[in-house]
Design an enzyme around this catalytic site. Structure first.
Site, PDB file in Angstrom:
ATOM      1  N   GLU A   1       0.732  -1.268   0.079  1.00 47.41           N
ATOM      2  CA  GLU A   1       0.089  -0.117   0.145  1.00 47.41           C
ATOM      3  C   GLU A   1       0.771   1.212   0.096  1.00 47.41           C
ATOM      4  O   GLU A   1       0.390   2.310   0.753  1.00 47.41           O
ATOM      5  CB  GLU A   1      -0.767  -0.057   1.166  1.00 47.41           C
ATOM      6  CG  GLU A   1      -1.821  -1.202   1.315  1.00 47.41           C
ATOM      7  CD  GLU A   1      -2.773  -1.205   2.526  1.00 47.41           C
ATOM      8  OE1 GLU A   1      -2.514  -0.342   3.392  1.00 47.41           O
ATOM      9  OE2 GLU A   1      -3.643  -2.197   2.483  1.00 47.41           O
TER      10      GLU A   1
ATOM     11  N   GLU B   1      -5.559  -7.661  -0.496  1.00 43.36           N
ATOM     12  CA  GLU B   1      -6.290  -7.569   0.565  1.00 43.36           C
ATOM     13  C   GLU B   1      -7.612  -7.054   0.443  1.00 43.36           C
ATOM     14  O   GLU B   1      -7.831  -6.104  -0.449  1.00 43.36           O
ATOM     15  CB  GLU B   1      -5.819  -6.207   1.645  1.00 43.36           C
ATOM     16  CG  GLU B   1      -4.785  -6.868   2.385  1.00 43.36           C
ATOM     17  CD  GLU B   1      -4.100  -5.560   3.314  1.00 43.36           C
ATOM     18  OE1 GLU B   1      -4.978  -4.924   4.078  1.00 43.36           O
ATOM     19  OE2 GLU B   1      -2.561  -5.675   3.315  1.00 43.36           O
TER      20      GLU B   1
END
Ligand code: CA
Length: 537
Positions: free
Chosen positions: A378, A470
């Site tokens: 991320e 995710e």
């Protein structure tokens, strides 16, 4: 502790990453909650409704592939609706300064929550459409929300502050009839001129054709076998995954109980683990990692292991609670300085940390375990320290990590999953085997996230498999097939996304309702642990 902050930061990510995004982004492409469950998913002549009959497990021939083309006769004329003639909500107002707008003006005043424009669109033919918002940014790039029929459909980003530009939500499925399409404030501060709804481009037959060779030519036999399997099912099947401490975790138990019981229930094919507790600054504070044992245990059951690494910054840089030391806000580490040679001690500390993790990865290699390795995750969101100094510093660290693990430590059991989440953060094909993104679209949002799939795919120009590394709620595999969003894997985050409370096996339905969890795990498009072939030697 991770996810809570990530959810808060999610919107921030969208805006901060604007400079890295080529054009406009949104999180998902779903057409809302009112999707027909009997939608035809195939042009191939069968009844198109055998997606989930539950009787043809492992019979690939019975399954239809993802829909790449429009139905025959699909040829809708583009529709353009002026914002100034649509429903204004909150404090939005019509303006007419400057030039370049169509109709009699534009809408501005996206400044507070609830400020929105609601377009009403009459769709003549069911199919897949692009939603093109003609907007001009005010004072820098601005990202805003799109909803279709009340359900979050994604985000669009305006970057041009001098001209109107087309910001596109790609591949939104709309059925014949009237639809409410809402453009609402996330960051606000745009002039919205109009919405054009036009047929999406068809996806090419090569849409799921990807590199089938690993970036590391010295990969171990098991790693090659796993990658061969992954590429063989890509575009046809989706691997189920779950982040948890082990296959005996509450998350796994809750899924098993919901899908047939502890004994006969389904288990995910992929176990998501974390190198976090092996970070030296956590060990200094008494942490003791156990995930390697969990990985070996699951590997011996034939499962697939993926790893992230919440890399706790070296203690020298911790400014707050030590156990949150992967967040930018709890450190004063400056990655750009380190990677530019202005902080030699910092560089050496990062090397020390990498070497510590290499020890753990080597234990896995010695046991034969290949890893879907997702370091520096991320990044473009900027909330982790490795993403807080911009794309260039991140890419240097990524390449350093790749080189050190591969060439210095001889780790040949890693399948490199890039999770930078913005095209400018892509380090290069030679360092990447899979591209992935993380999406938390809210509660009970089962749409396929097709636009995010396309954005992620484009980072590697279509050459790498696309994974959802995710997620909060699950997506409906039927919608993925319908939209062409065949993620190679999903991997739900642990805790509240699956279980009702810590250390209980009680399923939480806050994000994914039980019926949907069952549908997903029983889908013929989804691979569960029991359906994996014998992959390893
Ligand atoms: Ca207008």
């Amino acid at each position: 502790m991770r996810r809570k902050n990530l959810l808060v930061s999610y919107i921030v990510c969208a805006a901060l990453s604007v400079s890295m995004l080529a054009g406009c982004a949104k999180q998902e492409s779903g057409a809302g909650n009112n999707i027909s469950p009997t939608v035809t998913v195939t042009p191939s002549g069968d009844n198109g409704n055998n997606v989930n009959d539950g009787n043809d497990n492992n019979n690939d021939n019975e399954l239809t592939g993802p829909v790449l083309t429009h139905p025959e006769g699909f040829n809708p004329s583009p529709i353009t609706i002026e914002a100034e003639n649509s429903g204004l909500k909150g404090g939005t107002r019509v303006g007419s300064n400057g030039q370049g707008y169509s109709g009699s003006g534009y809408v501005e005043g996206f400044e507070a929550e609830g400020d929105a424009v609601e377009f009403t669109a009459d769709i003549k033919q069911t199919g897949t459409y692009d939603l093109i918002f003609k907007t001009m940014a005010i004072g820098g790039s601005k990202t805003n929300f799109v909803k279709v029929d009340g359900s979050a459909a994604g985000e669009v980003t305006a970057t041009d502050t001098d001209n109107y530009e087309n910001c596109i939500c790609k591949r939104v499925y709309l059925e014949t009839g009237s639809h409410k399409i809402e453009f609402s404030k996330s960051w606000g501060w745009v002039r919205l001129d109009s919405l054009t709804i036009t047929a999406s481009e068809e996806l090419g037959e090569d849409f799921f054709m990807v590199d089938t060779t690993l970036s590391n030519k010295n990969s171990t036999a098991n790693t090659k076998k796993l990658f061969e399997y992954l590429t063989s099912i890509y575009g046809k099947k989706i691997l189920s995954g779950q982040n948890a401490d082990s296959m005996y975790s509450s998350e796994f138990n809750a899924i098993r109980l919901a899908t047939g019981g502890i004994k006969d229930g389904k288990m995910p094919a992929v176990l998501g683990l974390d190198m976090m507790e092996y970070s030296p600054s956590r060990i200094e504070n008494g942490s003791r990692g156990k995930s390697v044992e969990s990985a070996i245990e699951f590997y011996k059951k034939g499962g697939i292991i993926t790893y992230c690494w919440h890399w706790n910054a070296p203690s020298k840089y911790l400014t707050g609670q030590w156990y949150s030391g992967f967040y930018k806000e709890y450190t004063n580490i400056n990655l750009a300085k380190i990677m530019n040679g202005e902080d030699q001690e910092g560089y050496e500390l990062l090397i020390r940390d990498i070497d510590a993790i290499a020890v753990q990865l080597k234990r896995l290699q010695d046991e034969g375990v290949p890893i879907l390795w997702r370091p520096l995750h991320e990044a473009s969101g900027g909330w982790f320290w490795w993403g807080a100094s911009g794309a260039e510093a991140y890419k240097k660290l990524y390449v350093l990590l790749y080189d050190r693990l591969t060439n210095v430590h001889g780790l040949n059991n890693l399948i490199w999953m890039w999770n930078g989440q913005a095209a400018d953060w892509y380090p290069g094909d030679e360092y990447v085997d899979i591209v992935s993104t993380d999406i938390y679209p809210g509660e009970r949002v089962y749409t396929s996230q097709m636009n995010a799939f396309i954005e992620t795919r484009n980072s590697a120009k279509g050459k790498k498999m696309v994974y959802l590394s995710e997620n909060g709620c699950l997506f409906d595999p039927e919608l993925a097939v319908r939209d062409g969003a065949m993620w190679g894997m999903w991997c739900t985050w642990g805790g509240e996304f699956v279980i009702a409370a810590k250390n209980t096996n009680k399923l939480s339905e806050k994000y994914t309702e039980k019926y949907m969890l069952q549908k997903v795990y029983e889908s013929d498009y989804v691979i569960t642990l029991d359906e994996l072939p014998k992959i390893y030697e």
